[in-house]
Every structure is written in C-alpha cells, then in structure tokens.
Design an enzyme around this catalytic site. Structure first.
Site, PDB file in Angstrom:
ATOM      1  N   ASN A 174       0.827  -1.159   0.079  1.00  0.00           N
ATOM      2  CA  ASN A 174       0.002   0.170   0.078  1.00  0.00           C
ATOM      3  C   ASN A 174       1.075   1.285  -0.137  1.00  0.00           C
ATOM      4  O   ASN A 174       1.363   1.732   1.160  1.00  0.00           O
ATOM      5  CB  ASN A 174      -0.775  -0.001   1.293  1.00  0.00           C
ATOM      6  CG  ASN A 174      -1.736   1.064   1.313  1.00  0.00           C
ATOM      7  OD1 ASN A 174      -1.633   2.182   0.350  1.00  0.00           O
ATOM      8  ND2 ASN A 174      -2.587   1.061   2.230  1.00  0.00           N
TER       9      ASN A 174
ATOM     10  N   ARG B 166      -2.530  -2.337  -3.484  1.00  0.00           N
ATOM     11  CA  ARG B 166      -3.916  -1.521  -3.192  1.00  0.00           C
ATOM     12  C   ARG B 166      -3.686  -0.205  -3.947  1.00  0.00           C
ATOM     13  O   ARG B 166      -2.644   0.542  -3.996  1.00  0.00           O
ATOM     14  CB  ARG B 166      -3.803  -0.909  -1.815  1.00  0.00           C
ATOM     15  CG  ARG B 166      -4.942  -0.045  -1.440  1.00  0.00           C
ATOM     16  CD  ARG B 166      -5.045   0.835  -0.138  1.00  0.00           C
ATOM     17  NE  ARG B 166      -6.015   1.789  -0.346  1.00  0.00           N
ATOM     18  CZ  ARG B 166      -5.878   3.056   0.587  1.00  0.00           C
ATOM     19  NH1 ARG B 166      -4.908   3.533   0.893  1.00  0.00           N
ATOM     20  NH2 ARG B 166      -7.098   3.582   0.506  1.00  0.00           N
TER      21      ARG B 166
ATOM     22  N   HIS C 190     -12.870   3.313   0.138  1.00  0.00           N
ATOM     23  CA  HIS C 190     -13.015   2.043   0.923  1.00  0.00           C
ATOM     24  C   HIS C 190     -13.676   0.957   0.604  1.00  0.00           C
ATOM     25  O   HIS C 190     -14.002   0.131   1.387  1.00  0.00           O
ATOM     26  CB  HIS C 190     -13.741   2.715   2.495  1.00  0.00           C
ATOM     27  CG  HIS C 190     -12.912   3.644   3.251  1.00  0.00           C
ATOM     28  ND1 HIS C 190     -13.660   4.875   3.637  1.00  0.00           N
ATOM     29  CD2 HIS C 190     -11.601   3.877   3.574  1.00  0.00           C
ATOM     30  CE1 HIS C 190     -12.815   5.570   4.404  1.00  0.00           C
ATOM     31  NE2 HIS C 190     -11.520   5.138   4.262  1.00  0.00           N
TER      32      HIS C 190
ATOM     33  N   ARG D 141     -11.394  16.222   7.657  1.00  0.00           N
ATOM     34  CA  ARG D 141     -12.212  16.281   6.508  1.00  0.00           C
ATOM     35  C   ARG D 141     -13.703  16.995   6.815  1.00  0.00           C
ATOM     36  O   ARG D 141     -14.312  16.462   7.771  1.00  0.00           O
ATOM     37  CB  ARG D 141     -12.432  15.318   5.403  1.00  0.00           C
ATOM     38  CG  ARG D 141     -11.134  14.948   4.986  1.00  0.00           C
ATOM     39  CD  ARG D 141     -11.371  13.776   3.740  1.00  0.00           C
ATOM     40  NE  ARG D 141     -10.139  13.109   3.375  1.00  0.00           N
ATOM     41  CZ  ARG D 141      -9.921  11.860   3.484  1.00  0.00           C
ATOM     42  NH1 ARG D 141     -11.030  11.079   3.889  1.00  0.00           N
ATOM     43  NH2 ARG D 141      -8.931  11.524   2.937  1.00  0.00           N
TER      44      ARG D 141
ATOM     45  N   GLU E 253      -8.535  -4.945   5.107  1.00  0.00           N
ATOM     46  CA  GLU E 253      -8.296  -4.881   3.737  1.00  0.00           C
ATOM     47  C   GLU E 253      -7.217  -5.613   3.159  1.00  0.00           C
ATOM     48  O   GLU E 253      -7.022  -6.052   1.996  1.00  0.00           O
ATOM     49  CB  GLU E 253      -8.188  -3.347   3.453  1.00  0.00           C
ATOM     50  CG  GLU E 253      -9.495  -2.602   3.888  1.00  0.00           C
ATOM     51  CD  GLU E 253      -9.083  -1.019   3.980  1.00  0.00           C
ATOM     52  OE1 GLU E 253      -9.563  -0.304   3.384  1.00  0.00           O
ATOM     53  OE2 GLU E 253      -8.554  -0.781   5.403  1.00  0.00           O
TER      54      GLU E 253
END
Ligand code: ADP
Length: 397
Positions: free
Chosen positions: A7, A91, A180, A241, A384
């Site tokens: 990743n 990823r 996601h 965010r 993941e």
C-alpha cells in the site's frame, strides 16, 4: 503460498507478507518519510521483536529494497529469499470507471491507472511508483491491483451522478466513485457469515469509521450507494475533512479570505472535520477525554459526527427500502462504544436497539444488538490486506 501486500502513499509504504495457507500474517511494516530526510522502516515479524531501521530512502525503489532485505534477513526475516513470494497485491486507490474488480497488472492496466491520476492526484501516482518498483525488484512475479473504488461500480446512475450539466460527466468523468470499497465488501460479507444468511438476501449499511470515514448501502452484496464521492471529501464529517457542505462555501471563502481554490480544498481536507470544529484534534480518544473535562466545542463536534452517521444510515435504509444490519468497522467503529451507542440512539424507529453490555467490548467481531431487535448491529474488524491477498491469489490460480 506467500503473498506480499503493498500500500504505497506519496511518502510511505505499508506492507504485509501473508501466508495464504492458513491466511496468517508473517510480517507487517511501514516505511515512512520516503524521499524526505529521516526515512525509517518499522518491520514487525510475527512472534519476533520489532526491527527499526533509519536509513535514507530516496524513492520507493529504495523502500522496496529495504522491505525485501528485512523480510529475508537472517535474524528478523521471515522467508529465506524473495523467491518464496509468489505474487504481489497492490492497493490502488482509484480505478475510475475502468475497473469493477481486481486485475492482474499489465501495460494496459498501468495505462488506465495512470489515466485515473487526474482523479486521485495524491494516491495513484504513488501506487504506480510502487508497482514499478516491485516489477523491478521482484521481477517475473505476478502483480495484482485491488482498487478502493471497484466495489462501488455497481451503484446505479441515480446514486453516482451529480446534478450538474451532464456534459461535465462525459468530459471529465465527474461523478461519485466512493472509496474504502475493499473494506465495505469485506465487512458486509463477514456480517452475512455472522448472521448465517446469504449476503444476496441482506440489506446492510456498513460504517467504516476511521480517520477517513465512509458509509455504504450494501444491497444483496452489492454497493448501492456510498457517502464518499468524486473524492474522499464528500459525506461524513471526518477527523480533518469537512464532509458534506454547501459548495457555495468554497467561492465565499475564496472571495472573503482571498484564498486560492487549492487553499480552500486543503482547508476542507486537512483543517476541518473534528479537528477544525473542536480545536482539540482529530483523534476520537482525545475528543472523548476533552468532553470528559467539559469541553463544549469537542462535544459539539462529536454530536455532529454521530448525527451525520445516523442520517446516512437512515438515508440508506430508505435507499434500499429496508435494513437488516448495521456494521461498524475501522479504528473508531471497532473501538468506540460511545460512537456506536450515540449513533444507534437515533435509529430506534428502524428497529435498532443496542445491548449496552455487549457494546462494551472492543476490537472483536460481535453482535451488539438487543435480543429480538429487528435490525442487527454488528462490530466487524476490517481486513483490507487480507482481501488484497485473497484477490491476488484468486487471480493467479
Ligand atoms: P485510518 O483511516 O488512518 O486507517 P483507522 O481506521 O486506523 O484510520 O482509525 C484511526 C482512528 O481510530 C484514530 O484516529 C482514533 O480516532 C480512532 N480510535 C482508535 N482507537 C480508539 C478508541 N479506543 N476509542 C475511540 N477511537 C479510537
């Protein structure tokens, strides 16, 4: 059957080496500050002490070299040689409209990932650099790309289109993509197993609540809608965010504060959310501690967070015309009993009822709903890396 999961971020690289016979993690680790002064590798081999190596890494090729050295080292390594790695799974953040599933990487795939760089300028270029570095250093081994966006490609146009001139969708592919996806897919399938029901029959809302947070309506195993959009900025309020705001705020700030468009984007991505509202920070443990001490702004920020999550769950129950289960996952979803309880307090009208005792546990898969409640509330730890490794294995078999 060892698969290396990669990743790559712009200055970081996270990895896991997974033995697919038994799906056990042999080692995991992280390279930070790649290309910046103070680069460091932290390597955690299963059952052995962590190994930390501070050495300059000028680029991702240097980082992958160090990772392979660490994995094959005589003392803190876990394999004899890199030849034991049968494949690499990457990823990749953005697959645009090109990819609705994981794929083996070839030159066409790389070209398409490159085309998506405009949609994910911070992530896709780093992912490509990581792929190139692995092609060079683990030559001849198959490499797979697993996309954050792929699972959401089943969304219907009414969910993914924005109500702006259609030509802009055609010209720039401006639409909702969602992120996601690997996590939403994994936890929705795990939830079906826990409930002992086929995923095809279930209407589930999955809440991935970490530093980045998104919600997904999973109808019959497919993503029907999700809260993140064209970029990860849309949807829930997050650590830093803003999530959903009136887009007119952007031009207002440009005018009143003399900011550039990029500066506003940065403000909405990095200085807003829980951190911006509370002034405390983005970590929910710090926010909870501040509320304990009577901090009103931290309380207002958390109240807004719970409220937004609950609103999305309600919206997605309507979108699917039903709801069987709510799943909480990721750092906050797996660990914070207060978040789960506070969100679910809004949802009694749907048949949601949380069992306070069951809700106390952390970080483990559990059904935390009251006996007989119409909607099941589950905690499911996400994984993941395992999905990436499984997909990679599936593609090479
Ligand atoms: P990322 O999006 O970086 O992968 P994670 O899913 O790891 O994020 O979530 C990290 C966040 O989880 C932290 O910032 C923190 O807010 C939250 N978190 C972790 N442990 C706890 C806890 N025990 N209670 C509440 N929040 C927690």
């Amino acid at each position: 059957m060892k698969i290396l999961v990669m990743n790559c971020g712009s200055s970081s690289l996270k990895y896991q080496l997974i033995d697919m016979t038994g799906e056990s993690v042999l080692a995991k680790g992280l390279c930070e500050r790649i290309g910046i002064e103070g680069s460091v590798l932290k390597h955690a081999p299963a059952g052995k002490a962590e190994f930390v190596c501070q050495r300059p890494m000028k680029d991702h090729t240097d980082a992958v070299t160090l990772v392979l050295d660490a994995l094959t080292d005589a003392s803190h390594g876990v394999v004899k040689s890199a030849g034991e790695i049968i494949a690499v799974g990457h990823r990749v953040v953005h697959g645009g409209e090109f990819f609705s599933a994981s794929v083996l990487i070839n030159s066409e795939v790389k070209a398409a990932v490159k085309e998506c760089c405009a949609l994910a300028p911070l992530h896709n270029p780093a992912n490509l650099i990581g792929i190139d570095a692995c092609e060079k250093l683990i030559a001849g081994k198959p490499q797979a790309a697993v996309f954050d966006t792929a699972f959401h490609q089943t969304m219907p146009p009414k969910a993914y289109l924005y109500a702006i001139p259609y030509e802009l969708y055609e010209k720039y592919k401006i639409r909702k993509y969602g992120f996601h996806g690997t996590s939403h897919m994994y936890v929705s399938r795990q939830a079906a197993k826990m409930l002992d029901r086929p995923v095809e029959e279930l209407k589930t809302v999955t809440c991935h609540l970490g530093n980045g947070a998104s919600i997904c309506a999973v109808d019959g195993g497919k993503s029907a809608d999700t809260s993140m959009g064209f970029t990860p900025l849309q949807g829930l309020a997050m650590g830093t965010r803003s999530g959903d705001i009136d887009p007119a705020v952007v031009s207002f700030l440009i005018e009143k504060e003399g900011m550039t468009a990029k500066e506003v984007e940065n403000l909405l991505n990095k200085k807003s959310g829980m951190a911006g509202l509370s002034g405390v920070g983005s970590d929910f443990r710090d926010l909870d501690a501040a509320v304990e001490k009577g901090d009103e702004r931290a309380k207002a920020a958390l109240d807004l967070f719970y409220y937004r999550v609950a609103q999305y769950v309600g919206a997605y129950a309507a979108a699917m015309n039903g709801l069987d289960a709510i799943v909480f996952t990721a750092g906050i979803g797996e660990n914070s009993a207060i978040v789960r309880e506070s969100v679910c307090q809004y949802l009694g009208f749907l048949g949601v009822a949380v069992d306070s005792a069951a809700n106390k546990q952390r970080g483990k898969a559990a059904d935390i709903s009251k006996e007989g409640a119409a909607v099941r509330v589950l905690v499911v730890p996400t994984n993941e890396e395992l999905v990436i490794a499984r997909d990679t294995l599936g593609l090479i078999e």
